[in-house]
Design a protein around this motif. Structure first.
Motif, PDB file in Angstrom:
ATOM      1  N   GLU A 201      16.217  49.010  28.097  1.00 19.00           N
ATOM      2  CA  GLU A 201      16.914  47.965  28.839  1.00 19.00           C
ATOM      3  C   GLU A 201      16.492  48.026  30.295  1.00 19.00           C
ATOM      4  N   ASN A 202      16.484  46.873  30.939  1.00 15.00           N
ATOM      5  CA  ASN A 202      16.178  46.827  32.359  1.00 15.00           C
ATOM      6  C   ASN A 202      17.393  46.358  33.159  1.00 15.00           C
ATOM      7  N   ILE A 203      17.769  45.115  32.961  1.00 15.25           N
ATOM      8  CA  ILE A 203      18.991  44.613  33.568  1.00 15.25           C
ATOM      9  C   ILE A 203      19.802  43.918  32.491  1.00 15.25           C
ATOM     10  N   ARG A 204      21.077  44.234  32.409  1.00 20.14           N
ATOM     11  CA  ARG A 204      21.944  43.631  31.411  1.00 20.14           C
ATOM     12  C   ARG A 204      23.303  43.388  32.047  1.00 20.14           C
ATOM     13  N   ARG A 205      23.877  42.236  31.779  1.00 16.58           N
ATOM     14  CA  ARG A 205      25.162  41.909  32.366  1.00 16.58           C
ATOM     15  C   ARG A 205      26.290  42.683  31.692  1.00 16.58           C
ATOM     16  N   LYS A 206      27.379  42.789  32.425  1.00 19.64           N
ATOM     17  CA  LYS A 206      28.581  43.440  31.929  1.00 19.64           C
ATOM     18  C   LYS A 206      29.742  42.458  31.963  1.00 19.64           C
ATOM     19  N   ARG A 207      30.704  42.662  31.092  1.00 17.01           N
ATOM     20  CA  ARG A 207      31.919  41.864  31.153  1.00 17.01           C
ATOM     21  C   ARG A 207      32.709  42.216  32.412  1.00 17.01           C
ATOM     22  N   HIS A 208      33.330  41.206  32.995  1.00 19.91           N
ATOM     23  CA  HIS A 208      34.116  41.395  34.205  1.00 19.91           C
ATOM     24  C   HIS A 208      35.526  40.872  33.984  1.00 19.91           C
ATOM     25  N   TYR A 209      36.493  41.556  34.567  1.00 22.58           N
ATOM     26  CA  TYR A 209      37.897  41.197  34.429  1.00 22.58           C
ATOM     27  C   TYR A 209      38.515  41.036  35.819  1.00 22.58           C
ATOM     28  N   TYR A 210      39.336  39.995  35.966  1.00 22.27           N
ATOM     29  CA  TYR A 210      39.939  39.680  37.263  1.00 22.27           C
ATOM     30  C   TYR A 210      41.454  39.568  37.120  1.00 22.27           C
ATOM     31  N   LEU A 211      42.152  40.161  38.051  1.00 24.52           N
ATOM     32  CA  LEU A 211      43.604  40.011  38.160  1.00 24.52           C
ATOM     33  C   LEU A 211      43.901  39.473  39.547  1.00 24.52           C
ATOM     34  N   ILE A 212      44.551  38.301  39.607  1.00 22.39           N
ATOM     35  CA  ILE A 212      44.934  37.729  40.896  1.00 22.39           C
ATOM     36  C   ILE A 212      46.442  37.563  40.933  1.00 22.39           C
ATOM     37  N   ALA A 213      47.012  37.669  42.119  1.00 24.02           N
ATOM     38  CA  ALA A 213      48.448  37.488  42.297  1.00 24.02           C
ATOM     39  C   ALA A 213      48.715  37.156  43.751  1.00 24.02           C
ATOM     40  N   GLY A 214      49.813  36.451  43.979  1.00 23.69           N
ATOM     41  CA  GLY A 214      50.167  36.097  45.344  1.00 23.69           C
ATOM     42  C   GLY A 214      51.560  35.514  45.394  1.00 23.69           C
ATOM     43  N   ALA A 215      52.034  35.264  46.598  1.00 29.29           N
ATOM     44  CA  ALA A 215      53.394  34.763  46.787  1.00 29.29           C
ATOM     45  C   ALA A 215      53.446  33.857  48.001  1.00 29.29           C
ATOM     46  N   MET A 216      54.557  33.146  48.118  1.00 30.82           N
ATOM     47  CA  MET A 216      54.802  32.302  49.284  1.00 30.82           C
ATOM     48  C   MET A 216      56.148  32.683  49.870  1.00 30.82           C
ATOM     49  N   ILE A 217      56.146  33.076  51.145  1.00 35.35           N
ATOM     50  CA  ILE A 217      57.350  33.524  51.828  1.00 35.35           C
ATOM     51  C   ILE A 217      57.609  32.606  53.015  1.00 35.35           C
ATOM     52  N   ASN A 218      58.775  31.990  53.053  1.00 32.65           N
ATOM     53  CA  ASN A 218      59.149  31.107  54.159  1.00 32.65           C
ATOM     54  C   ASN A 218      59.658  31.942  55.337  1.00 32.65           C
ATOM     55  N   LEU A 219      58.919  31.916  56.438  1.00 35.16           N
ATOM     56  CA  LEU A 219      59.345  32.624  57.646  1.00 35.16           C
ATOM     57  C   LEU A 219      60.213  31.738  58.529  1.00 35.16           C
ATOM     58  N   SER A 220      59.959  30.432  58.478  1.00 33.96           N
ATOM     59  CA  SER A 220      60.764  29.443  59.200  1.00 33.96           C
ATOM     60  C   SER A 220      60.484  28.087  58.574  1.00 33.96           C
ATOM     61  N   ASP A 221      61.052  27.046  59.110  1.00 34.66           N
ATOM     62  CA  ASP A 221      60.825  25.706  58.562  1.00 34.66           C
ATOM     63  C   ASP A 221      59.360  25.289  58.686  1.00 34.66           C
ATOM     64  N   ASP A 222      58.662  25.865  59.656  1.00 35.72           N
ATOM     65  CA  ASP A 222      57.299  25.429  59.941  1.00 35.72           C
ATOM     66  C   ASP A 222      56.247  26.503  59.667  1.00 35.72           C
ATOM     67  N   THR A 223      56.682  27.704  59.303  1.00 38.52           N
ATOM     68  CA  THR A 223      55.743  28.818  59.152  1.00 38.52           C
ATOM     69  C   THR A 223      55.958  29.526  57.820  1.00 38.52           C
ATOM     70  N   LYS A 224      54.866  29.784  57.135  1.00 33.74           N
ATOM     71  CA  LYS A 224      54.920  30.479  55.851  1.00 33.74           C
ATOM     72  C   LYS A 224      53.927  31.636  55.849  1.00 33.74           C
ATOM     73  N   LEU A 225      54.238  32.636  55.045  1.00 37.47           N
ATOM     74  CA  LEU A 225      53.342  33.776  54.842  1.00 37.47           C
ATOM     75  C   LEU A 225      52.912  33.785  53.385  1.00 37.47           C
ATOM     76  N   ARG A 226      51.588  33.856  53.166  1.00 37.59           N
ATOM     77  CA  ARG A 226      51.041  33.835  51.814  1.00 37.59           C
ATOM     78  C   ARG A 226      50.234  35.108  51.545  1.00 37.59           C
ATOM     79  N   PRO A 227      50.885  36.193  51.072  1.00 36.27           N
ATOM     80  CA  PRO A 227      50.134  37.406  50.690  1.00 36.27           C
ATOM     81  C   PRO A 227      49.420  37.187  49.360  1.00 36.27           C
ATOM     82  N   SER A 228      48.318  37.911  49.156  1.00 33.70           N
ATOM     83  CA  SER A 228      47.544  37.756  47.920  1.00 33.70           C
ATOM     84  C   SER A 228      46.767  39.024  47.621  1.00 33.70           C
ATOM     85  N   MET A 229      46.362  39.162  46.371  1.00 28.53           N
ATOM     86  CA  MET A 229      45.506  40.278  45.975  1.00 28.53           C
ATOM     87  C   MET A 229      44.578  39.845  44.853  1.00 28.53           C
ATOM     88  N   LEU A 230      43.420  40.484  44.806  1.00 32.55           N
ATOM     89  CA  LEU A 230      42.424  40.271  43.757  1.00 32.55           C
ATOM     90  C   LEU A 230      41.876  41.620  43.334  1.00 32.55           C
TER      91      LEU A 230
END
Length: 336
Positions: A201-230
């Motif tokens: 073998e020289n080059i061969r692809r591998k299976r890849h797995y992804y987990l994503i998650a995130g949230a929306m937090i209201n800091l005020s009427d005009d400002t939001k915080l959006r944390p995330s992870m991958l």
């Protein structure tokens, strides 16, 4: 002069390892701005915005290093029925790394289950099918031994099919998604570069797995915080974790950053006898809505590993456009 020579030697070393041995590291492309359009990591995301949305993404990695990765991706997705149960999408990607290049086209389908009467939360199952053409130009390699039989002579190409699968859940407060890429790849299959008959073998692809998650937090009427992870995993090479956060002002101006690092959950074979640093990069990210239909994003990755002295960081820009449909109303803003 010495710095230029060191850069060339670093590139030759990286590419020689890549084309001579079975790849053990993450092979799939990555976008720092995946948070603006997660179709690139999960086919079940197709139709999430419930309006047709097109995005162009351009990424120049490790600028200043000859032959460094450059990636471009064009995508479009939206809902295909009045009940918004079916999401469709199309992705075209071109990726280049020194003598290597890969061009792929994927069609995405998502079935979106409505989970409440107000239609504020859905569970989506996605499937993508496509083909990828891989190329390798042996003329761009600079081996120490000119008669090295482990390297190809001239240009070689290979086209292979592939499928992807994903699950994606969201409500106005958070989202989570799990996906698998390169499902046609396996231990004894998908050997798309095998230019030496004496080499298993020289080059061969591998299976890849992804987990994503995130949230929306209201800091005020005009400002939001959006944390995330991958979290990215291929079961062979280093695991990768992106942790980030974005502040959103008035729904139109986004600014924040992320941190990318190695995050292996168990001891892997490649780690035996090596002392590779787990450090990767920190990123600054911003997105501006020019109007209700047009948005522009930019990010800069600052490398904090030992590679930092050989390059000038990574630039990424995205351009997104929404095509509003007739008689369709989005019940809640699409911040994910």
């Amino acid at each position: 002069m010495k710095k230029h020579f060191a850069r060339k030697n670093m590139l030759v070393l990286c590419l020689t390892i890549a084309v001579t041995f079975q790849l053990k590291a993450q092979q799939n492309i990555q976008f720092t701005q995946y948070i603006f359009n997660s179709l690139s990591v999960n086919p079940a995301y197709a139709g999430y915005k419930e309006e047709w949305f097109g995005q162009l993404g351009l990424r120049s990695q490790w600028t200043g290093l000859e032959g460094a990765p450059k990636t471009g991706q064009l995508s479009i997705d939206g809902v295909a029925d009045a009940n918004k149960n079916i999401g469709l999408g199309l992705q075209i990607t071109d990726d280049r790394l020194g003598p290597q290049n890969a061009t792929s086209v994927y069609a995405n389908y998502a079935y979106r289950l409505r989970l409440d009467e107000d239609d504020t939360q859905r569970l989506s199952f996605g499937l993508a099918a496509g083909i990828s053409q891989y190329g390798l130009d042996g003329n761009k390699l600079r081996p120490v031994d000119g008669d090295d039989a482990n390297l190809p002579i001239g240009k070689i190409n290979s086209t292979i099919p592939d499928i992807r699968f994903g699950v994606y859940y969201y409500n106005p407060k958070f989202y989570v998604g799990l996906s698998a890429m390169d499902l046609f790849s396996g231990q004894n299959s998908n050997r798309f570069f095998n230019w030496n008959s004496n080499t298993i073998e020289n080059i061969r692809r591998k299976r890849h797995y992804y987990l994503i998650a995130g949230a929306m937090i209201n800091l005020s009427d005009d400002t939001k915080l959006r944390p995330s992870m991958l979290f990215k995993e291929d079961l062979k090479g280093p695991s990768s974790l992106d942790i980030g956060g974005m502040l959103i002002f008035g729904g139109r101006f986004w600014i924040g950053g992320s941190y990318r690092t190695e995050a292996n959950l168990w001891k892997k074979r490649y780690e035996q006898g090596q002392t590779l640093s787990s450090l990767n990069s920190i990123s600054g990210i911003t997105q501006i809505y020019i109007n209700n239909q047009l948005r522009v994003g930019y990010s800069y990755d600052y490398i904090i590993s030992e590679l930092s002295s050989f390059q000038n960081g990574t630039h990424e820009i995205t351009l997104g456009i929404t095509f509003p449909g007739k008689n369709r109303r989005v019940l809640s803003p699409r911040f994910f």
